[in-house]
Design an enzyme around this catalytic site. Structure first.
Site, PDB file in Angstrom:
ATOM      1  N   PHE A 166     -18.316  30.344  19.937  1.00  0.00           N
ATOM      2  CA  PHE A 166     -17.210  29.385  20.005  1.00  0.00           C
ATOM      3  C   PHE A 166     -16.257  29.515  18.829  1.00  0.00           C
ATOM      4  O   PHE A 166     -15.076  29.137  18.919  1.00  0.00           O
ATOM      5  CB  PHE A 166     -17.764  27.956  20.095  1.00  0.00           C
ATOM      6  CG  PHE A 166     -18.140  27.312  18.798  1.00  0.00           C
ATOM      7  CD1 PHE A 166     -17.302  26.386  18.189  1.00  0.00           C
ATOM      8  CD2 PHE A 166     -19.348  27.595  18.183  1.00  0.00           C
ATOM      9  CE1 PHE A 166     -17.660  25.768  16.999  1.00  0.00           C
ATOM     10  CE2 PHE A 166     -19.721  26.985  17.000  1.00  0.00           C
ATOM     11  CZ  PHE A 166     -18.874  26.069  16.399  1.00  0.00           C
ATOM     12  N   LYS A 167     -16.730  30.067  17.729  1.00  0.00           N
ATOM     13  CA  LYS A 167     -15.863  30.201  16.557  1.00  0.00           C
ATOM     14  C   LYS A 167     -14.641  31.080  16.841  1.00  0.00           C
ATOM     15  O   LYS A 167     -13.615  30.951  16.169  1.00  0.00           O
ATOM     16  CB  LYS A 167     -16.655  30.785  15.380  1.00  0.00           C
ATOM     17  CG  LYS A 167     -17.908  29.997  14.979  1.00  0.00           C
ATOM     18  CD  LYS A 167     -17.583  28.651  14.409  1.00  0.00           C
ATOM     19  CE  LYS A 167     -18.820  27.856  14.064  1.00  0.00           C
ATOM     20  NZ  LYS A 167     -19.494  28.292  12.863  1.00  0.00           N
ATOM     21  N   ASP A 168     -14.751  31.964  17.829  1.00  0.00           N
ATOM     22  CA  ASP A 168     -13.616  32.825  18.173  1.00  0.00           C
ATOM     23  C   ASP A 168     -12.392  32.012  18.592  1.00  0.00           C
ATOM     24  O   ASP A 168     -11.254  32.441  18.382  1.00  0.00           O
ATOM     25  CB  ASP A 168     -13.979  33.777  19.320  1.00  0.00           C
ATOM     26  CG  ASP A 168     -14.985  34.849  18.918  1.00  0.00           C
ATOM     27  OD1 ASP A 168     -14.950  35.286  17.763  1.00  0.00           O
ATOM     28  OD2 ASP A 168     -15.801  35.239  19.779  1.00  0.00           O
ATOM     29  N   LEU A 170     -10.902  31.073  15.267  1.00  0.00           N
ATOM     30  CA  LEU A 170     -10.721  32.123  14.264  1.00  0.00           C
ATOM     31  C   LEU A 170      -9.864  33.291  14.739  1.00  0.00           C
ATOM     32  O   LEU A 170      -9.288  33.996  13.915  1.00  0.00           O
ATOM     33  CB  LEU A 170     -12.082  32.599  13.764  1.00  0.00           C
ATOM     34  CG  LEU A 170     -12.764  31.572  12.864  1.00  0.00           C
ATOM     35  CD1 LEU A 170     -14.208  31.967  12.550  1.00  0.00           C
ATOM     36  CD2 LEU A 170     -11.985  31.383  11.576  1.00  0.00           C
ATOM     37  N   THR A 221     -19.622  32.023  12.309  1.00  0.00           N
ATOM     38  CA  THR A 221     -18.309  32.025  11.662  1.00  0.00           C
ATOM     39  C   THR A 221     -18.000  33.391  11.068  1.00  0.00           C
ATOM     40  O   THR A 221     -16.875  33.885  11.185  1.00  0.00           O
ATOM     41  CB  THR A 221     -18.241  30.949  10.556  1.00  0.00           C
ATOM     42  OG1 THR A 221     -18.257  29.656  11.168  1.00  0.00           O
ATOM     43  CG2 THR A 221     -16.977  31.077   9.731  1.00  0.00           C
TER      44      THR A 221
END
Length: 462
Positions: free
Chosen positions: A111-113, A116, A144
């Site tokens: 989900f960090k994509d 980020l 992350t």
């Protein structure tokens, strides 16, 4: 839109300056000076938008004209054009009451994509526009780091250093970070746990002279851009359920370690999105569950679990929530955080706990319950959860009443955590992008858990 510190000692600054500052120079966290309030007409219009179109509208509220709209649109389109699914964050119906928001279709399957990819492109844009060098410094409990590295690897004018706790991330998470061979990437494996990594990062950013001299920029969720990007998928998921005929508020169950992901949902609700319950799912590192149920925020014994990205005792975004809980009173928050630094805990009065329990419910998922949830969901619905998503689903099952709809956030692809999946006898096929990692050489430097040792490696790298 201007941004201010939760501790009140940073004057109002613009969006780009807030992104570059990361951690506020007074040690606090930056928040919007005012939260936009969305009308029902605006929400109805937004229902018709694709994910990139929706992201553009949300970002525009917080950026204003500071980045020209056409430039912002290109940043958004470039960021979400890297995702493998046309909807970017599709919603899968698992049962009558449970829906899964799949946030793992980006380049690193996490989900960090979602935040980020955007933040990496934004830093590159700022570097080009200002002809400046950007040194990104971050800590990761697993996801992350890979997402941040993927967002900026090979980009001119940017160097990135990521700290991860040695031996305390999954093998795939480690490989995603350490098999990158771009010269602008440094991986430091720190002897300690994620809280040690996060402490080092915060203390280095708090050294304002060092931060400014070496152009340090934040990639962790202390950076307000991360939180704003994550609010988008709450809107998107609620709109998808509305299109499917669900009337009324939607619950969200969120696997939570650093409090950033669920705080984004809290902001979306304050902006006007009709959210029912915000369900905070933790693992055995359950400091946040204890806060919601007892009003005590106090780090306890560290536990390694099957959901390592949530193996966190000190939630870096918690201060932002306290700021809103105490009516945006920066002086109170500054005093509270100073007291926390000396006493090691925060205890809120009964009337504040009542407010907290209006905002959140919480459940700490034990290791056995996590594995059982993976097995049950696979057997009953043919859907494979990663262990973090399983924590969210277990909490959703506990708090979803008959007739309600809950969206549980799926924070990672199960292939990233095969160590847990294997324990319950489920065989999965790895995506080719992950399978290819096992044949690549790794590049990382082992360091002790002190500021000085990390700083020495940074100075060599910079």
């Amino acid at each position: 839109m201007d941004y201010i510190s939760t501790r009140g000692q940073v004057g109002a600054i613009g969006f780009v300056d807030a992104v570059l500052m990361g951690l506020a120079d007074d040690g606090g966290l930056l928040v919007p000076q005012h939260l936009p309030q969305l009308s029902s007409d605006t929400l109805a219009q937004w229902q018709k938008l694709s994910y990139p179109e929706l992201a553009l509208e949300v970002f525009s509220l917080f950026i204003g004209g500071e980045i020209p709209r056409e430039d912002l649109k290109k940043l958004v389109d470039d960021s979400y054009g890297t995702f493998r699914h046309s909807e970017v964050t599709p919603v899968r119906r698992v049962s009558d009451s449970l829906h899964i928001l799949e946030l793992f279709h980006g380049p690193t399957f996490a989900f960090k994509d979602v935040a980020l990819q955007f933040l990496g492109n934004l830093y590159s844009y700022i570097s080009r526009k200002t002809n400046s060098i950007i040194h990104i410094l971050g800590a990761t409990s697993g996801d992350t780091g890979a997402s941040a590295i993927e967002g900026v690897r090979g980009k001119e004018g940017i160097r990135i250093c990521i700290l991860h706790p040695s031996g305390k991330v999954s093998k795939v998470q480690e490989l995603q970070m350490t098999t990158v061979d771009d010269a602008n990437v440094l991986n430091l494996a720190v002897e300690g746990n994620f809280d040690d990594c996060q402490r080092i990062i915060k203390e280095l950013f708090a050294d304002v002279k060092f931060k400014q001299e070496y152009h340090l920029r934040a990639i962790n969720s202390i950076n307000i851009a991360r939180i704003l990007a994550q609010t988008v998928y709450y809107f998107y998921a609620a709109f998808r359920l509305a299109k499917q005929g669900h009337a009324g508020p939607v619950n969200f169950s969120v696997p939570t370690g650093n409090f950033g992901d669920i705080f984004a949902g809290y902001l979306a609700k304050r902006m006007g999105l009709p959210i029912g319950k915000l369900i905070l799912a933790t693992n055995e590192n359950n400091i946040l569950e204890r806060f919601v149920t007892e009003g005590v925020y106090e780090p306890g014994e560290f536990h390694m679990t099957y959901s390592p990205s949530m193996d966190i005792q000190v939630a870096s975004n918690f201060e932002r929530y306290l700021y809103y809980l105490y009516g945006e009173d920066a002086a109170t928050i500054s005093a509270m955080m100073a007291s926390y630094k000396t006493e090691g805990k925060i205890v809120i009065p009964a009337e504040k706990l009542t407010e907290v329990q209006k905002d959140f419910v919480a459940h700490g998922v034990q290791n056995d319950e996590c594995l059982a949830t993976i097995g049950n969901c696979h057997d009953e619905h043919g859907y494979l959860l990663d262990p973090h998503t399983a924590c969210g689903v277990a909490a959703a099952e506990k708090f979803t009443a008959q007739g309600e709809a809950t969206v549980s956030l799926s924070t990672a692809h199960p292939a990233k955590f095969n160590e847990a999946i294997e324990l319950i006898g489920i065989e999965q096929t790895f995506p080719p992008q992950i399978e290819a990692l096992f044949d690549k050489p790794q590049r990382q430097t082992l360091v002790g858990g002190s500021n000085d040792e990390v700083k020495a490696e940074l100075l060599k790298f910079f």
